[in-house]
Design a protein around this motif. Sequence first.
Motif, short mmCIF file in Angstrom:
data_model
loop_
_atom_site.label_atom_id
_atom_site.label_comp_id
_atom_site.label_asym_id
_atom_site.label_seq_id
_atom_site.Cartn_x
_atom_site.Cartn_y
_atom_site.Cartn_z
N ASP A 152 -2.61 -4.14 -0.17
CA ASP A 152 -2.39 -4.74 1.14
C ASP A 152 -1.23 -5.71 1.08
N ALA A 153 -0.24 -5.50 1.95
CA ALA A 153 0.95 -6.36 1.97
C ALA A 153 0.71 -7.52 2.93
N LEU A 154 0.79 -8.74 2.43
CA LEU A 154 0.71 -9.92 3.28
C LEU A 154 2.01 -10.10 4.05
N LEU A 155 3.13 -9.85 3.36
CA LEU A 155 4.47 -9.97 3.97
C LEU A 155 5.16 -8.62 3.86
N LYS A 156 5.76 -8.19 4.94
CA LYS A 156 6.45 -6.90 4.96
C LYS A 156 7.75 -7.02 5.74
N LEU A 157 8.85 -6.67 5.08
CA LEU A 157 10.15 -6.60 5.74
C LEU A 157 10.52 -5.13 5.88
N SER A 158 10.91 -4.73 7.08
CA SER A 158 11.24 -3.34 7.35
C SER A 158 12.62 -3.25 7.99
N GLY A 159 13.59 -2.71 7.24
CA GLY A 159 14.94 -2.51 7.76
C GLY A 159 15.60 -3.78 8.25
N VAL A 160 15.41 -4.88 7.53
CA VAL A 160 15.90 -6.19 8.00
C VAL A 160 17.39 -6.36 7.69
N HIS A 161 18.14 -6.69 8.73
CA HIS A 161 19.56 -7.04 8.62
C HIS A 161 19.72 -8.50 9.02
N THR A 162 20.57 -9.21 8.30
CA THR A 162 20.88 -10.59 8.66
C THR A 162 22.38 -10.80 8.57
N HIS A 163 22.97 -11.32 9.63
CA HIS A 163 24.38 -11.68 9.66
C HIS A 163 24.49 -13.21 9.63
N ILE A 164 25.42 -13.71 8.85
CA ILE A 164 25.76 -15.13 8.86
C ILE A 164 27.22 -15.22 9.23
N GLY A 165 27.47 -15.61 10.47
CA GLY A 165 28.84 -15.54 10.98
C GLY A 165 29.31 -14.10 10.97
N GLU A 166 30.46 -13.87 10.37
CA GLU A 166 31.03 -12.52 10.31
C GLU A 166 30.52 -11.72 9.11
N TYR A 167 29.69 -12.35 8.29
CA TYR A 167 29.24 -11.69 7.06
C TYR A 167 27.89 -11.00 7.27
N ARG A 223 15.24 -17.23 3.48
CA ARG A 223 15.58 -18.00 4.68
C ARG A 223 15.36 -17.20 5.95
N THR A 224 15.52 -15.88 5.87
CA THR A 224 15.25 -15.02 7.02
C THR A 224 13.75 -14.96 7.30
N VAL A 225 12.95 -14.84 6.25
CA VAL A 225 11.49 -14.86 6.43
C VAL A 225 11.07 -16.16 7.10
N MET A 226 11.68 -17.26 6.68
CA MET A 226 11.29 -18.58 7.18
C MET A 226 11.88 -18.88 8.55
N GLY A 227 12.73 -18.00 9.07
CA GLY A 227 13.32 -18.21 10.38
C GLY A 227 14.49 -19.16 10.41
N LEU A 228 14.94 -19.58 9.23
CA LEU A 228 16.10 -20.47 9.17
C LEU A 228 17.37 -19.72 9.54
N TRP A 229 17.42 -18.43 9.21
CA TRP A 229 18.44 -17.51 9.72
C TRP A 229 17.70 -16.37 10.42
N GLN A 230 18.18 -15.99 11.57
CA GLN A 230 17.52 -14.98 12.37
C GLN A 230 17.94 -13.57 11.95
N ALA A 231 16.98 -12.68 11.77
CA ALA A 231 17.29 -11.29 11.49
C ALA A 231 17.99 -10.69 12.71
N SER A 232 19.07 -9.96 12.47
CA SER A 232 19.79 -9.33 13.57
C SER A 232 19.23 -7.95 13.90
N ALA A 233 18.44 -7.39 12.99
CA ALA A 233 17.77 -6.11 13.22
C ALA A 233 16.62 -6.01 12.24
N GLY A 234 15.66 -5.12 12.55
CA GLY A 234 14.52 -4.92 11.67
C GLY A 234 13.36 -5.83 12.03
N LYS A 235 12.34 -5.81 11.20
CA LYS A 235 11.10 -6.53 11.50
C LYS A 235 10.58 -7.25 10.27
N VAL A 236 10.13 -8.49 10.48
CA VAL A 236 9.43 -9.27 9.46
C VAL A 236 7.99 -9.43 9.93
#
Length: 240
Positions: free
Chosen positions: A3-18, A49-62
């Motif tokens: 059983d997965a407590l945390l699951k990231l599926s197809g998560v993309h994160t952009h920081i500025g242009e990166y 940081r994406t899991v914690m919401g400090l940076w927002q995922a631009s696509a995918g699901k946490v």
Amino acid sequence: MTDALLKLSGVHTHIGEYHILQGVDLHVPRGGLTVLLGRNGAGKTTTLRTVMGLWQASAGKVEFGGRDISRLRTPEIAQAGIAYVPESMAVFSDLTVRENLYLAARSGPMDTTRLEWIFSFFPALKKFWNYPAGKLSGGQKQMVAIARAIIEPRQLLLIDEPTKGLAPAIIQNLADAIRQLKGQTTVLLVEQNFHFVRQLGDTVAVMDDGRIVHSGPMAELAADRALQQRLLGLALDSHQ
């Protein structure tokens, strides 16, 4: 699959242009310790940081406990039961150890039973209870940072590079503490020191260029030198 407590599926994160995370798929089993390995710049810290919401995922699901937390704000994610210990240790230097923990106990007065439990594997905190946190050693500050994160019960603890810059003796003490801690909460640990994580990890995921390129039991990676070389460019048992 466990059983997965945390699951990231197809998560993309952009920081500025990166474009840092490029479709991360990660499962963190409930009740164990998962290690996130990878070369510098692979995206490990960005994942936390994406899991914690400090940076927002631009696509995918946490998902956390089956709940989509991808669009929640950091305070809401913390309230859901996730704590984060950043690489910077994040202690209030001018405040005492006691004051640091008091501020972290958001729901009310510190639970004395839980505090004694924390002292059982971080005894230095009791010794330096009224000492300014900024005057502690690096290892002791790391203990304060972890204690702050767990002063209230948490379902998931995210820890980023806890051994960085610490002396070997302190690293072993920290390993002993995390070994006890992982019996109480699920842990996702980013680390470069394989000798540290090999004795702690139940499962492992390896990142490269913003993606997970390997996942499985820690014991399998530890036993396979060819796989270590292919994934990380070195034999992990030679990485002190």
